[in-house]
Design a protein around this motif. Structure first.
Motif, mmCIF file in Angstrom:
data_model
loop_
_atom_site.group_PDB
_atom_site.id
_atom_site.type_symbol
_atom_site.label_atom_id
_atom_site.label_comp_id
_atom_site.label_asym_id
_atom_site.label_seq_id
_atom_site.Cartn_x
_atom_site.Cartn_y
_atom_site.Cartn_z
ATOM 1 N N LEU A 1 0.807 -1.215 0.000
ATOM 2 C CA LEU A 1 0.000 0.000 0.000
ATOM 3 C C LEU A 1 0.845 1.271 0.000
ATOM 4 O O LEU A 1 0.429 2.295 -0.544
ATOM 5 N N SER A 2 2.013 1.216 0.592
ATOM 6 C CA SER A 2 2.855 2.416 0.648
ATOM 7 C C SER A 2 3.828 2.518 -0.529
ATOM 8 O O SER A 2 4.589 3.485 -0.619
ATOM 9 N N ALA A 3 3.805 1.563 -1.446
ATOM 10 C CA ALA A 3 4.732 1.546 -2.583
ATOM 11 C C ALA A 3 4.767 2.862 -3.362
ATOM 12 O O ALA A 3 5.850 3.320 -3.735
ATOM 13 N N PRO A 4 3.624 3.520 -3.624
ATOM 14 C CA PRO A 4 3.700 4.783 -4.374
ATOM 15 C C PRO A 4 4.538 5.863 -3.691
ATOM 16 O O PRO A 4 5.076 6.740 -4.356
ATOM 17 N N HIS B 1 2.518 2.012 -11.343
ATOM 18 C CA HIS B 1 3.569 3.029 -11.363
ATOM 19 C C HIS B 1 3.071 4.405 -10.914
ATOM 20 O O HIS B 1 3.634 5.425 -11.310
ATOM 21 N N LEU B 2 2.038 4.420 -10.090
ATOM 22 C CA LEU B 2 1.573 5.691 -9.543
ATOM 23 C C LEU B 2 2.561 6.176 -8.490
ATOM 24 O O LEU B 2 3.141 5.371 -7.762
ATOM 25 N N VAL B 3 2.741 7.489 -8.421
ATOM 26 C CA VAL B 3 3.694 8.082 -7.488
ATOM 27 C C VAL B 3 2.948 8.988 -6.510
ATOM 28 O O VAL B 3 2.082 9.764 -6.920
ATOM 29 N N ALA B 4 3.309 8.875 -5.237
ATOM 30 C CA ALA B 4 2.709 9.720 -4.203
ATOM 31 C C ALA B 4 3.801 10.515 -3.499
ATOM 32 O O ALA B 4 4.765 9.943 -3.006
ATOM 33 N N ALA B 5 3.615 11.826 -3.454
ATOM 34 C CA ALA B 5 4.574 12.695 -2.759
ATOM 35 C C ALA B 5 4.106 12.999 -1.339
ATOM 36 O O ALA B 5 4.861 13.545 -0.552
ATOM 37 N N ASN C 1 7.330 5.329 -2.315
ATOM 38 C CA ASN C 1 8.725 4.955 -2.502
ATOM 39 C C ASN C 1 9.170 4.984 -3.961
ATOM 40 O O ASN C 1 10.325 4.710 -4.258
ATOM 41 N N GLN C 2 8.253 5.291 -4.879
ATOM 42 C CA GLN C 2 8.589 5.370 -6.303
ATOM 43 C C GLN C 2 9.206 6.741 -6.597
ATOM 44 O O GLN C 2 8.675 7.764 -6.160
ATOM 45 N N GLU C 3 10.284 6.750 -7.326
ATOM 46 C CA GLU C 3 10.905 8.024 -7.698
ATOM 47 C C GLU C 3 10.306 8.586 -8.981
ATOM 48 O O GLU C 3 10.185 9.795 -9.138
ATOM 49 N N LYS C 4 9.944 7.700 -9.903
ATOM 50 C CA LYS C 4 9.367 8.127 -11.176
ATOM 51 C C LYS C 4 8.094 7.332 -11.416
ATOM 52 O O LYS C 4 7.974 6.186 -11.005
ATOM 53 N N GLY C 5 7.155 7.978 -12.080
ATOM 54 C CA GLY C 5 5.907 7.298 -12.391
ATOM 55 C C GLY C 5 4.826 8.293 -12.760
ATOM 56 O O GLY C 5 5.115 9.406 -13.199
ATOM 57 N N PHE C 6 3.583 7.883 -12.553
ATOM 58 C CA PHE C 6 2.429 8.666 -12.979
ATOM 59 C C PHE C 6 1.782 9.389 -11.802
ATOM 60 O O PHE C 6 1.595 8.810 -10.735
ATOM 61 N N ASP C 7 1.393 10.633 -12.035
ATOM 62 C CA ASP C 7 0.669 11.416 -11.044
ATOM 63 C C ASP C 7 -0.754 10.849 -10.925
ATOM 64 O O ASP C 7 -1.427 10.650 -11.943
ATOM 65 N N PRO C 8 -1.248 10.602 -9.721
ATOM 66 C CA PRO C 8 -2.585 10.024 -9.567
ATOM 67 C C PRO C 8 -3.698 10.958 -10.054
ATOM 68 O O PRO C 8 -4.742 10.469 -10.512
#
Length: 147
Positions: free
Chosen positions: A43-46, A97-101, A48-55
């Protein structure tokens, strides 16, 4: 926007209340700590992603797939299949590949994943129903807009 959003909040509220009432008198089960850790990591993977898609972008794309008249109102086999192909692509190539800041973005990532699943289920159900009924209108393949 489109039939991905229709009644999902209301249905979710009803389902949540019904589930809470159902388990209110049930005995609690013990949870496997390793399974809990694995789920937290998933669940917390987004975060930890450095690159990917904005939700936000992914949500808007999903709405643009599901909102058109030929998908949400006057459904045909080809338009439903085309929308399903796009939703499956999002499921397989965008959602992982969703990214969460922030925690807000993380919640939105989860929401987008659930909306993609909801859209897929609705499209598959619409493909199964060949007749028109209620708000589900299947347009004849021979009839074309403007004729």
């Amino acid at each position: 926007m489109g039939f991905t959003s229709c009644f999902t909040s209301i249905d979710g509220d009803h389902a949540g209340k019904a589930a809470a009432a159902y388990v209110a008198n049930e005995e609690l089960l013990s949870a496997d700590e390793e399974a809990i850790k694995a789920k937290i990591t998933e669940l917390s993977a987004p975060m930890n992603q450095e690159k990917g898609f904005d939700p936000n972008w992914a949500r808007d794309v999903l709405h643009s797939i599901m909102a058109p008249y030929w998908v949400s109102v006057a459904k045909t086999e080809p338009t439903l299949r085309a929308a399903l192909t796009q939703v499956e692509y999002m499921r397989d190539h965008v959602a992982p590949h969703l990214v969460a800041a922030s925690s807000h973005d993380l919640r939105l990532c989860m929401e987008v994943k659930h909306k993609i699943l909801s859209a897929e289920m609705k499209l598959r159900a619409s493909l199964c129903r060949k007749e028109s009924r209620g708000t589900h209108y299947r347009r004849s393949e021979e009839r074309r807009v403007g004729k």
